[in-house]
Scaffold this motif. Structure first.
Motif, PDB file in Angstrom:
ATOM      1  N   TYR A  69       0.844  -1.199   0.000  1.00 59.80           N
ATOM      2  CA  TYR A  69       0.000   0.000   0.000  1.00 59.80           C
ATOM      3  C   TYR A  69       0.877   1.246   0.000  1.00 59.80           C
ATOM      4  O   TYR A  69       1.658   1.461   0.928  1.00 59.80           O
ATOM      5  N   LEU A  70       0.745   2.061  -1.045  1.00 57.42           N
ATOM      6  CA  LEU A  70       1.440   3.332  -1.134  1.00 57.42           C
ATOM      7  C   LEU A  70       0.410   4.466  -1.110  1.00 57.42           C
ATOM      8  O   LEU A  70      -0.792   4.223  -1.105  1.00 57.42           O
ATOM      9  N   SER A  71       0.887   5.711  -1.109  1.00 59.08           N
ATOM     10  CA  SER A  71      -0.015   6.862  -1.183  1.00 59.08           C
ATOM     11  C   SER A  71      -0.433   7.064  -2.634  1.00 59.08           C
ATOM     12  O   SER A  71       0.419   7.166  -3.517  1.00 59.08           O
ATOM     13  N   LYS A 115       6.595   4.855   2.908  1.00 58.00           N
ATOM     14  CA  LYS A 115       6.934   3.863   1.875  1.00 58.00           C
ATOM     15  C   LYS A 115       7.024   4.512   0.499  1.00 58.00           C
ATOM     16  O   LYS A 115       7.910   4.190  -0.300  1.00 58.00           O
ATOM     17  N   THR A 116       6.104   5.431   0.233  1.00 57.46           N
ATOM     18  CA  THR A 116       6.078   6.094  -1.070  1.00 57.46           C
ATOM     19  C   THR A 116       7.300   6.985  -1.249  1.00 57.46           C
ATOM     20  O   THR A 116       7.920   7.009  -2.328  1.00 57.46           O
ATOM     21  N   LEU A 117       7.671   7.718  -0.214  1.00 57.18           N
ATOM     22  CA  LEU A 117       8.878   8.551  -0.274  1.00 57.18           C
ATOM     23  C   LEU A 117      10.122   7.688  -0.479  1.00 57.18           C
ATOM     24  O   LEU A 117      11.031   8.050  -1.233  1.00 57.18           O
ATOM     25  N   THR A 145      -2.908   0.467  -3.532  1.00 55.48           N
ATOM     26  CA  THR A 145      -3.516   1.798  -3.647  1.00 55.48           C
ATOM     27  C   THR A 145      -2.721   2.671  -4.611  1.00 55.48           C
ATOM     28  O   THR A 145      -2.612   3.885  -4.415  1.00 55.48           O
ATOM     29  N   SER A 146      -2.152   2.055  -5.632  1.00 52.29           N
ATOM     30  CA  SER A 146      -1.358   2.800  -6.625  1.00 52.29           C
ATOM     31  C   SER A 146      -1.551   2.121  -7.979  1.00 52.29           C
ATOM     32  O   SER A 146      -2.256   1.121  -8.079  1.00 52.29           O
TER      33      SER A 146
END
Length: 271
Positions: A51-53, A96-98, A136-137
């Motif tokens: 799960y990412l942003s 996680k996304t960063l 979520t990406s």
């Protein structure tokens, strides 16, 4: 913080600069427990999800869901459903996304180790492993290469995560038409009822006329009953690779999507 905040949205920058969570890298990337993936365990599969942003939540310069705006799914995104609505969960996804964005090689190396971790977990439970990288990406993982030793000591050897784990079943939903992916990566095309999205759906069906299509409905029981069960009830489990290639997968609206006014959801009228 260990992350560059200069290109982040102001409210995201404030979170990153004020929370000690962002002084370190994530130690794990994959989540193995939620209500829907547990349903898959009865079918013999352990499911791990990344799960990412989503979309451009973090920065105008970064969009992890290329077709989200035209599809109308940002406001009702699954990022807001269930446990995703809690602050600590959102912050973990931001980190996680960063890490993926700013430390890409290290992220890919950690992803390799994390898949090895969940593979051991599946083995202990006597289950097969399924991995969904776009919880979520909507990243094209078939174009994400692993460049870090010890996994890749030859710079010209551009291996993907699918090459690293040929026996793992990967799967995702996508709104990006025309993707060509490895045999162990199963894609379900995610539809939208919005008029603006129909050319994208048509492009996918031209690319593959037997595409499996997933749609979100507010009144899915009516749709499934009206079609005598021809459609797949997507809420029974998340293992889309078990469905037929040309299936229509009907999912119920969740989270903010229950009150969606963007035109994303399907109904009897626009099916």
């Amino acid at each position: 913080t260990m992350y560059d905040t200069s290109e982040l949205r102001p409210h995201i920058r404030d979170i990153v600069e004020s929370d000690s969570l962002f002084n370190s890298a994530p130690s794990q990337l994959l989540t193995v427990s939620n209500a829907k993936t547990r349903k898959g365990e009865s079918l013999g599969w352990l499911t791990a999800i990344l799960y990412l942003s989503p979309a451009d939540l973090l920065s105008l310069r970064l969009n992890l869901c290329a077709s989200a705006k035209i599809a109308g799914c940002i406001d009702g995104c699954l990022n807001t459903a269930g446990r995703g609505a809690f602050n600590s969960v959102q912050r973990a996804r931001i980190r996680k996304t960063l890490y993926w964005w700013q430390y890409h090689d290290k992220f890919m190396a950690l992803l390799v180790r994390d898949i090895e971790r969940v593979q051991r977990m599946a083995d202990r439970q006597g289950l097969k492993l399924a991995v969904r990288l776009n919880g979520t990406s909507d990243i094209r993982w078939e174009k994400q290469f692993i460049q870090l030793a010890p996994f890749n000591t030859n710079a010209s050897d551009r291996r993907t995560i699918f090459d690293m784990f040929p026996n793992v079943q990967f799967y995702d939903y996508t709104k990006i038409p025309g993707r060509t992916v490895p045999s162990n990566y199963d894609l379900t095309f995610s539809g939208s009822a919005r008029v603006e999205f129909q050319p994208i759906l048509e492009k996918q069906l031209q690319h593959n006329p037997r595409s499996r299509i997933a749609i979100v409905c507010k009144n899915m029981d009516d749709l499934i009953d009206r079609n005598n069960g021809v459609h797949v009830d997507g809420d029974t489990h998340d293992l889309r690779f078990l469905d037929a290639d040309n299936a229509l997968v009907v999912l119920s609206a969740k989270g903010k999507m229950k009150h969606d006014t963007s035109g994303f959801c399907y109904s009897e009228a626009n099916l």
